[in-house]
Design an enzyme around this catalytic site. Structure first.
Site, PDB file in Angstrom:
ATOM      1  N   CYS A 166      35.569  27.461  35.180  1.00 20.46           N
ATOM      2  CA  CYS A 166      36.276  28.087  36.102  1.00 20.46           C
ATOM      3  C   CYS A 166      35.261  29.196  36.867  1.00 20.46           C
ATOM      4  O   CYS A 166      35.452  30.064  37.852  1.00 20.46           O
ATOM      5  CB  CYS A 166      37.232  29.057  35.556  1.00 20.46           C
ATOM      6  N   HIS A 306      39.021  38.538  36.850  1.00 15.60           N
ATOM      7  CA  HIS A 306      39.472  37.027  36.613  1.00 15.60           C
ATOM      8  C   HIS A 306      40.880  36.890  36.547  1.00 15.60           C
ATOM      9  O   HIS A 306      41.624  35.899  36.988  1.00 15.60           O
ATOM     10  CB  HIS A 306      38.474  36.472  35.586  1.00 15.60           C
ATOM     11  N   GLU A 317      39.110  41.176  29.433  1.00 16.34           N
ATOM     12  CA  GLU A 317      38.518  41.659  30.606  1.00 16.34           C
ATOM     13  C   GLU A 317      38.625  43.163  30.847  1.00 16.34           C
ATOM     14  O   GLU A 317      37.639  44.046  31.063  1.00 16.34           O
ATOM     15  CB  GLU A 317      38.983  40.979  31.918  1.00 16.34           C
ATOM     16  N   LYS A 338      44.979  35.673  41.350  1.00 17.76           N
ATOM     17  CA  LYS A 338      45.699  34.550  40.711  1.00 17.76           C
ATOM     18  C   LYS A 338      47.311  34.711  40.542  1.00 17.76           C
ATOM     19  O   LYS A 338      47.951  33.622  40.110  1.00 17.76           O
ATOM     20  CB  LYS A 338      44.968  34.394  39.419  1.00 17.76           C
ATOM     21  N   HIS A 343      45.409  29.553  39.349  1.00 21.45           N
ATOM     22  CA  HIS A 343      44.115  29.435  38.890  1.00 21.45           C
ATOM     23  C   HIS A 343      43.480  28.176  39.553  1.00 21.45           C
ATOM     24  O   HIS A 343      43.707  27.131  39.023  1.00 21.45           O
ATOM     25  CB  HIS A 343      44.045  29.587  37.366  1.00 21.45           C
ATOM     26  N   PHE A 404      35.528  28.221  30.586  1.00 22.74           N
ATOM     27  CA  PHE A 404      35.415  27.678  29.467  1.00 22.74           C
ATOM     28  C   PHE A 404      34.011  27.440  29.079  1.00 22.74           C
ATOM     29  O   PHE A 404      33.138  26.870  29.705  1.00 22.74           O
ATOM     30  CB  PHE A 404      36.373  26.418  29.519  1.00 22.74           C
TER      31      PHE A 404
END
Length: 416
Positions: A166, A306, A317, A338, A343, A404
């Site tokens: 991502c 994110h 985060e 998002k 996403h 990831f």
């Protein structure tokens, strides 16, 4: 050596809430949700039956029918979104630019997963005789989109693909900025595209328990920072950004949206999918980006986080943000776009960078929608820009993207 300055001179977007930059921005500031029932395949038997698809997109409106059939959907999205950015930057049929010094760095976290699935399905439905489409491999590989963009326009500069889940398209922006800062290119077309709303895409993320399963509440299922968040909503699309050396842009009279002043990369070095619970890698990447930009934390006005709407990710985060920014965290706007787009995996960094650039340009922060209940693990005094866009001076915006594998990337944009 003195580093060159890097500015943004072109934008392009194909997203679940708008098929060009203007429509995308209008969707963001008006809090439009791109989530709906999946139409790209029959998802009846899947745990998650909704996603954020690109609507009303027919590749044959933009590409020759024969050529379109040779491209996976992620490449179609790449070409159309990059076309927008290249046109916006005034690079089409422009003899004043040196194509030897224009590159393309394009990202995709997964590449042609739809093509791979269809070919495998065909093979296993047969008698075992290998009958594969000759375009199978060229359609599937993640680097092919950057190749198609360069071939279409004759751009002969650096050309490759970044793949870091991502964080992929944020890494494309960062690499592109480095080429320009070091004087090794004048212009780089960069960004990313993803088309993973497919049976293996949805099924695979379902198996990981990563996706929201709010099938009866699809429109509001992406709930960053909400107590009831239960996973991310899968999205698709493409985002393209033309980065250019500042003096080169000025000399040709290009319009300039913002300046990319700093960036950084780091690793969580912790877990294949879960973030470090204390946000150590995220703290490192934001601090390093600020240092790269020569900025104090107090100079950031907006963070496009994110913010995937996962239980662990959002907490980590925000923890990192509060540790890096201290008391200034209460003066900033924070939002997760998002909540509207879902996403976009490898394309997330690009479309969220565009949101950050336009926030700087318009002094307007897009909202975090779908907030219903405060999470007592998150500081309620932070401004998550819930529900509605907020007008404020945005001299500098920071955009975070994490993948990831523990891949972290941060970019910072400022007014010129």
């Amino acid at each position: 050596m003195e580093l060159k300055r890097v500015v943004v001179t072109g934008l392009g977007a194909l997203t679940p809430i708008g098929n060009n930059v203007e429509a995308y921005w209008n969707g963001l500031v008006n809090g439009v949700s791109g989530a709906d029932a999946i139409t790209l395949f029959d998802a009846t038997k899947f745990k998650t039956r909704f996603a954020c698809e690109v609507k009303n997109f027919n590749p044959e409106d933009f590409l020759d029918k024969k050529e379109a059939r040779k491209l996976d959907r992620f490449s179609q999205l790449a070409i159309v979104s990059s076309d927008q950015a290249i046109l916006d930057a005034g690079l089409v049929d422009n003899d004043a630019v040196n194509k030897d010094r224009i590159g393309v760095i394009w990202a995709s976290g997964i590449g042609g997963i739809g093509t791979f699935f269809e070919e495998m399905k065909g093979f296993f439905a047969g008698d075992g005789t290998p009958r594969f489409n000759p375009f199978f491999i060229p359609k599937m590989i993640s680097d092919i989109a950057s190749g198609h963009i360069s071939m279409k326009y004759g751009f002969r500069g650096p050309n490759y693909c970044t793949v870091s889940a991502c964080a992929s398209s944020s890494h494309a922006l960062i690499d592109a900025s480095h080429f320009i800062r070091l004087g090794k290119a004048d212009v780089i077309v960069c960004g990313g595209s993803e088309a993973a709303v497919t049976p293996p895409g949805v099924g695979g993320f379902n198996a990981m328990k990563a996706l929201s399963e709010r099938n009866e509440e699809a429109k509001t299922a992406s709930r960053p920072f909400d107590k009831g968040r239960d996973g991310f909503v899968l999205g698709e699309g493409g985002g393209a950004i033309v980065l250019e050396e500042y003096e080169h842009a000025k000399a040709r009279g290009a319009k300039i949206y913002a300046e990319l002043v700093g960036s950084a990369c780091s690793a969580d070095a912790h877990h294949i999918t879960a973030p470090h619970p204390e946000g150590l890698g995220v703290m490192l990447v934001m601090n390093n980006a600020l240092q790269d930009a020569g900025m104090n934390p107090s100079e950031i006005d907006y963070i496009n986080v994110h913010g995937t709407s996962t239980p662990l990710g959002d907490i980590a985060e925000v923890t990192a943000i509060q540790r890096v920014f201290g008391d200034h965290a209460y003066n900033m706007n924070i939002s997760s776009t998002k909540s509207m787009t879902g996403h976009l995996l490898g394309a997330a960094g690009a479309i969220e960078a565009i949101a950050s650039i336009l926030a700087v340009k318009h002094d307007l922060v897009p909202p975090t929608i779908n907030h219903f209940e405060d999470d007592d693990q998150l500081d309620p005094k932070l401004n998550f820009t819930f529900h509605k866009a907020q007008q404020r001076t945005v001299n500098a915006a920071l955009s975070n993207t994490f993948g990831f594998g523990g891949h972290n990337a941060t970019v910072i944009f400022k007014k010129v």
